[in-house]
Design an enzyme around this catalytic site. Structure first.
Site, PDB file in Angstrom:
ATOM      1  N   TRP A 166       0.740  -1.139   0.002  1.00 35.26           N
ATOM      2  CA  TRP A 166       0.045   0.094  -0.032  1.00 35.26           C
ATOM      3  C   TRP A 166       1.034   1.397  -0.124  1.00 35.26           C
ATOM      4  CZ3 TRP A 166      -4.426  -0.683  -1.673  1.00 35.26           C
ATOM      5  CH2 TRP A 166      -4.894  -2.157  -1.424  1.00 35.26           C
ATOM      6  N   ASP A 226      -1.385   6.917   6.566  1.00 36.11           N
ATOM      7  CA  ASP A 226      -2.563   5.924   6.170  1.00 36.11           C
ATOM      8  C   ASP A 226      -2.932   5.055   7.228  1.00 36.11           C
ATOM      9  OD1 ASP A 226      -4.142   4.157   5.099  1.00 36.11           O
ATOM     10  OD2 ASP A 226      -2.804   3.576   3.371  1.00 36.11           O
ATOM     11  N   LYS A 230     -11.881  -1.675   7.906  1.00 34.40           N
ATOM     12  CA  LYS A 230     -11.326  -2.340   9.172  1.00 34.40           C
ATOM     13  C   LYS A 230     -11.843  -2.174  10.306  1.00 34.40           C
ATOM     14  CE  LYS A 230      -8.231  -2.921   5.717  1.00 34.40           C
ATOM     15  NZ  LYS A 230      -8.076  -3.947   4.717  1.00 34.40           N
TER      16      LYS A 230
END
Lengths: 353, 353
Positions: A102, A169, A193
């Protein structure tokens, strides 16, 4: 009978949130209309949006500190693009910490806007650790890091210290542990999440850092546009915001981040200690960098795979396959996963022979 | 007892879709997991995405004609930006038809990418008609139009004819009427009128027109990236896609666009004929340009407003206030609104004295 849901994301939400969300799809706010079919400008939904935004600031202890909360669309992937657009000056430069797939995607998008210096990377060991002792160049527009790396099971414990703007992030560990959140200028996180269903993305932005790039930013990518419209520049993802609000409310009632952190630590300790003490299993990530959200491990004897998989299935354990780039297993133990589910997994691990 | 929901958007969905969506929030696919907490890569959800994509092509009669279907995020507002990014050449030019507030917003974003020629506008009469007999410049990268203008209650009946690429924002009337959809190269639509809940945006793109601009496009804004990943480049808005799939399935079972168009015409005729025959009401849009989705009207005697409003409320009529820029009333009669609801409204109009 619910499964023990260790899915990496979209991932487990608490049963009481699911119950309320399900009811709201039929009848929201006792108004005989579904939450899916009312105007986002209706007072009832505006109140939901405002509640969600204020709960975020309250839970992160960022009230009255110059931060705005946005519920956007497009996932962290759109934030990979929005952060440089809003923060990197024309001919500017940003520093990125590369701790996984990511981070790499964020780096790729930022390069479209200017110079990107990768200050450190753990790619050499398939991202199984967090780089340390790196030097941050002084003249950068911002530093970007990824707090938790779902795929590899690593988590940053010490964030970069500098006077630069810090962007993080936090898609896979937001609201899971106490941090001094004022050290960050932008925090973003896909909801799916610890916050809610897929379909909305949280951005917490310190307003004073904006408007300094000299760029003309398209409206939908401009944090200032969204802030000026109280996160309602266009039709928001109503249901995803509502379900996130319910989850934030649940977290507050549970005692907030301090309380959930204790439970998260207990879950992680239980599982990591089994991994470390059971000769049939081995952890993937370096111990000091282990994530309390995604626990990655492998069997020391591959011939036990079918047996372990079928024992897990029999115990109603779901979603523990590792990511294809790592293999093995990944147990995601997000906020909503009860300690009992970890105990069930540990019991299966103990029973494996 | 459900209300008669004339909301302009997010708007009414059929009761059977709401019922199934509500159930899936608790238990999807009889797997004892919520649709909100399963991986978007799970076979059950991949099947949902594929079904939704193929239903769109089937309903629009665009199968095997070179079109790809995407379920994106960000609403039509993000498409205002994605269309020029993907279609306008460096130093290129596009032609826009200005039929309302949403067209104007699309024009504003396109201007960031190159020259925009507004070929015609109905702004002079507060957008109460559709411009006709305009000339389209020959050398443009594409033409952009808005098929239905929710705020003003107008609808394009004849689309621009030219050899240029044609882009259409069909947010508020997609799937409502039969058209030769092959005349369009890009169709986009926010889900929250005729397709599903807020939170996903449909884009139907003719693949052969892509890759011709010479621009480097950020991944999340690049149609080709999303197409190459079967609309799963990043985590899609799972619940919004599922509910859209249910609505598309419902429409197919009802007989598709041909069948719903007949009902839509009957609803529109019933309501417009009351507006035209009842001296207490007057339509807002020019008759020949009237929308079959959003019916705008005003009272001829403003002193009756409180009385009419309370009669509507008593009849469980919801969401008919006009947009602030037009005033009066707007009855949105999307696919899922039954004829009976229009009859209830007409009865109230008849009873007003």
């Amino acid at each position: 009978m619910k499964k023990h849901n260790f899915s990496a994301g979209p991932s487990i939400l608490t049963q009481e949130v699911l119950q309320k969300a399900s009811e709201a799809v039929l009848n929201f706010n006792n108004d005989n209309l579904s939450i899916l079919e009312i105007s986002h400008r209706s007072p009832a939904f505006v109140a939901v949006m405002e509640k969600a935004r204020s709960l975020v600031l309250e839970l992160l202890d960022l009230e009255n500190k110059g931060y705005s909360v946005l519920f956007l669309q497009g996932g962290a992937s759109l934030q990979f693009l929005m952060t440089p657009y809003n923060l990197m000056k024309e001919n500017g430069k940003a520093a990125y910490l590369d701790t996984g797939a990511w981070s790499s995607k964020a780096i790729k998008e930022a390069k479209l806007f200017g110079e990107v210096e990768v200050v450190a990377s753990s790619k050499d060991k398939n991202y199984n650790y967090i780089p340390k002792n790196y030097t941050i160049p002084s003249a950068v527009d911002y530093i970007h890091c990824t707090s938790n790396n779902t795929i590899y099971g690593t988590q940053i414990k010490e964030f970069p210290k500098s006077d630069n703007v810090l962007v993080c992030d936090m898609s896979s560990d937001i609201f899971s542990r106490q941090l001094d959140f004022t050290q960050f200028d932008v925090i973003y996180a896909g909801a799916q999440k610890n916050m809610g269903p897929a379909g909305t993305t949280l951005a917490v932005v310190k307003e004073s850092i904006l408007g300094k790039t000299g760029r003309t930013i398209p409206s939908m990518l401009d944090y200032q546009v969204h802030i000026s419209k109280d996160s309602m520049f266009n039709t928001p993802p109503v249901f995803a915001v509502y379900t996130s609000m319910l989850t934030l409310q649940w977290l507050k009632e549970k005692g907030g981040i301090a309380a959930i952190e204790k439970i998260n630590n207990a879950k992680a300790e239980l599982l990591y200690s089994e991994i470390d003490n059971n000769p049939l299993f081995k952890g993937v990530a370096e111990k000091e960098d282990r994530s309390n959200m995604n626990v990655t491990f492998v069997l020391t004897d591959d011939s036990l795979k079918d047996k372990f998989d079928s024992m897990c299935k029999e115990a109603d354990i779901s979603g523990i396959n590792g990511h294809r780039s790592v293999g093995g297993y990944r147990a995601s133990i997000y906020n909503a996963l009860p300690l009992e589910s970890v105990q069930v997994l540990v019991n299966v691990m103990k029973a494996l022979k």
